[in-house]
Design a protein around this motif. Structure first.
Motif, PDB file in Angstrom:
ATOM      1  N   HIS A 105       0.833  -1.208   0.000  1.00  0.00           N
ATOM      2  CA  HIS A 105       0.000   0.000   0.000  1.00  0.00           C
ATOM      3  C   HIS A 105       0.864   1.253   0.000  1.00  0.00           C
ATOM      4  N   HIS A 106       1.900   1.276   0.812  1.00  0.00           N
ATOM      5  CA  HIS A 106       2.779   2.446   0.842  1.00  0.00           C
ATOM      6  C   HIS A 106       3.539   2.619  -0.471  1.00  0.00           C
ATOM      7  N   ALA A 107       3.995   1.516  -1.035  1.00  0.00           N
ATOM      8  CA  ALA A 107       4.780   1.590  -2.270  1.00  0.00           C
ATOM      9  C   ALA A 107       3.941   2.026  -3.463  1.00  0.00           C
ATOM     10  N   TYR A 108       2.672   1.601  -3.477  1.00  0.00           N
ATOM     11  CA  TYR A 108       1.814   1.844  -4.645  1.00  0.00           C
ATOM     12  C   TYR A 108       0.597   2.698  -4.320  1.00  0.00           C
ATOM     13  N   ALA A 109       0.666   3.504  -3.268  1.00  0.00           N
ATOM     14  CA  ALA A 109      -0.504   4.248  -2.790  1.00  0.00           C
ATOM     15  C   ALA A 109      -1.208   5.009  -3.908  1.00  0.00           C
ATOM     16  N   ASP A 110      -2.516   4.765  -4.018  1.00  0.00           N
ATOM     17  CA  ASP A 110      -3.393   5.438  -4.972  1.00  0.00           C
ATOM     18  C   ASP A 110      -3.004   5.207  -6.432  1.00  0.00           C
ATOM     19  N   THR A 111      -2.416   4.044  -6.700  1.00  0.00           N
ATOM     20  CA  THR A 111      -2.192   3.603  -8.073  1.00  0.00           C
ATOM     21  C   THR A 111      -2.985   2.308  -8.268  1.00  0.00           C
ATOM     22  N   GLU A 112      -2.980   1.790  -9.475  1.00  0.00           N
ATOM     23  CA  GLU A 112      -3.732   0.566  -9.761  1.00  0.00           C
ATOM     24  C   GLU A 112      -3.182  -0.641  -9.017  1.00  0.00           C
ATOM     25  N   GLN A 113      -1.933  -0.561  -8.554  1.00  0.00           N
ATOM     26  CA  GLN A 113      -1.323  -1.666  -7.825  1.00  0.00           C
ATOM     27  C   GLN A 113      -1.570  -1.593  -6.316  1.00  0.00           C
ATOM     28  N   ASP A 114      -2.207  -0.518  -5.879  1.00  0.00           N
ATOM     29  CA  ASP A 114      -2.534  -0.362  -4.462  1.00  0.00           C
ATOM     30  C   ASP A 114      -3.585  -1.411  -4.072  1.00  0.00           C
ATOM     31  N   PRO A 115      -3.335  -2.182  -2.991  1.00  0.00           N
ATOM     32  CA  PRO A 115      -4.325  -3.187  -2.574  1.00  0.00           C
ATOM     33  C   PRO A 115      -5.670  -2.597  -2.180  1.00  0.00           C
ATOM     34  N   HIS A 116      -5.679  -1.305  -1.798  1.00  0.00           N
ATOM     35  CA  HIS A 116      -6.940  -0.661  -1.429  1.00  0.00           C
ATOM     36  C   HIS A 116      -6.820   0.844  -1.642  1.00  0.00           C
ATOM     37  N   SER A 117      -7.631   1.359  -2.560  1.00  0.00           N
ATOM     38  CA  SER A 117      -7.609   2.794  -2.845  1.00  0.00           C
ATOM     39  C   SER A 117      -8.976   3.251  -3.326  1.00  0.00           C
TER      40      SER A 117
END
Length: 241
Positions: free
Chosen positions: A66-78
């Protein structure tokens, strides 16, 4: 009143072990503790989360993603990539389970030093364990619920950890105030976090991920950090500076 007491104990007890153990220890390693203390904390997490027990490994790895991909398509929850709260909850559940059962390949940087007690997790995360806890909650309500509206608390108790996650991962990315400019939509949900044991200072946390104290401003009191300072004084844990 017994039902209210149970609800408050499980709300704040479960939340404490989620933020203290799963979040600050497993995911961010903002403090250290002995292997004995770690195993005791596993058991306490299970006792307070019960039917909604979350594995330190599954949670820790997913939160790092989540921190690495925050608010991208790879984010586990956004909120940016989920239509509503329920679709986000379902996607988060699926990703968590796939990580925890190692059905998907995960980069080593997300799994490094994340604690895992496989034998215990297999029991605590089992369907049987969740059913037994749910039955115990129902029996408690049958004995102590004195009015119909108290039964509305039962589904919250059974699904409490996911509800805690939704409050932060959905609402703290939509509502609140910002102390720091970051590359995502994280916000501080409450100026004084009486509800989420410090987790509501989400913008602060996204700016300083490994910082033990989520509060920054004078009014941002982090209850979990205060408990951590006490445990540090008692040499139960050692907070990293």
């Amino acid at each position: 009143m017994e039902v209210i007491y149970l609800f408050l104990i499980l709300w704040y007890g479960g939340l404490f072990f989620q933020t203290f153990f799963l979040h600050r220890y497993a995911a961010h390693q903002s403090f250290t503790m002995s292997k004995t203390a770690e195993k005791i904390t596993y058991v306490l997490t299970w006792l307070f989360q019960g039917s909604n027990y979350l594995s330190a490994y599954g949670y820790g790895v997913m939160h790092r993603m989540h921190h690495a991909y925050a608010d991208t398509e790879q984010d586990p929850h956004s909120p940016k990539y989920d239509e509503n709260v329920f679709s986000m909850m379902w996607r988060t559940k699926s990703i968590y389970q796939n990580i925890n059962t190692k059905k998907i390949a995960v980069d080593d940087k997300f799994t490094k030093n994340v604690p895992q007690w496989y034998a215990f997790d297999k029991i605590a995360s089992s369907r049987i364990s969740r059913i037994i806890w749910s039955v115990l909650y129902i029996l408690f309500f049958i004995k102590f619920a004195t009015t119909w509206w108290l039964w509305l608390l039962l589904p919250i108790i059974i699904l409490m950890a996911p509800i805690h996650g939704v409050i932060i991962n959905w609402y703290a990315h939509i509502y609140g105030y910002v102390n720091f400019k970051v590359k995502d939509t994280s916000k501080n949900l409450l100026p004084f976090d009486f509800l989420m044991m410090g987790e509501a200072y989400h913008n602060n946390h996204h700016k300083h991920g490994s910082r033990a104290n989520f509060g920054v401003k004078w009014h941002e009191i982090d209850p979990t950090y205060l408990i951590m300072k006490l445990l540090n004084t008692l040499n139960v844990i050692k907070i990293k500076q």
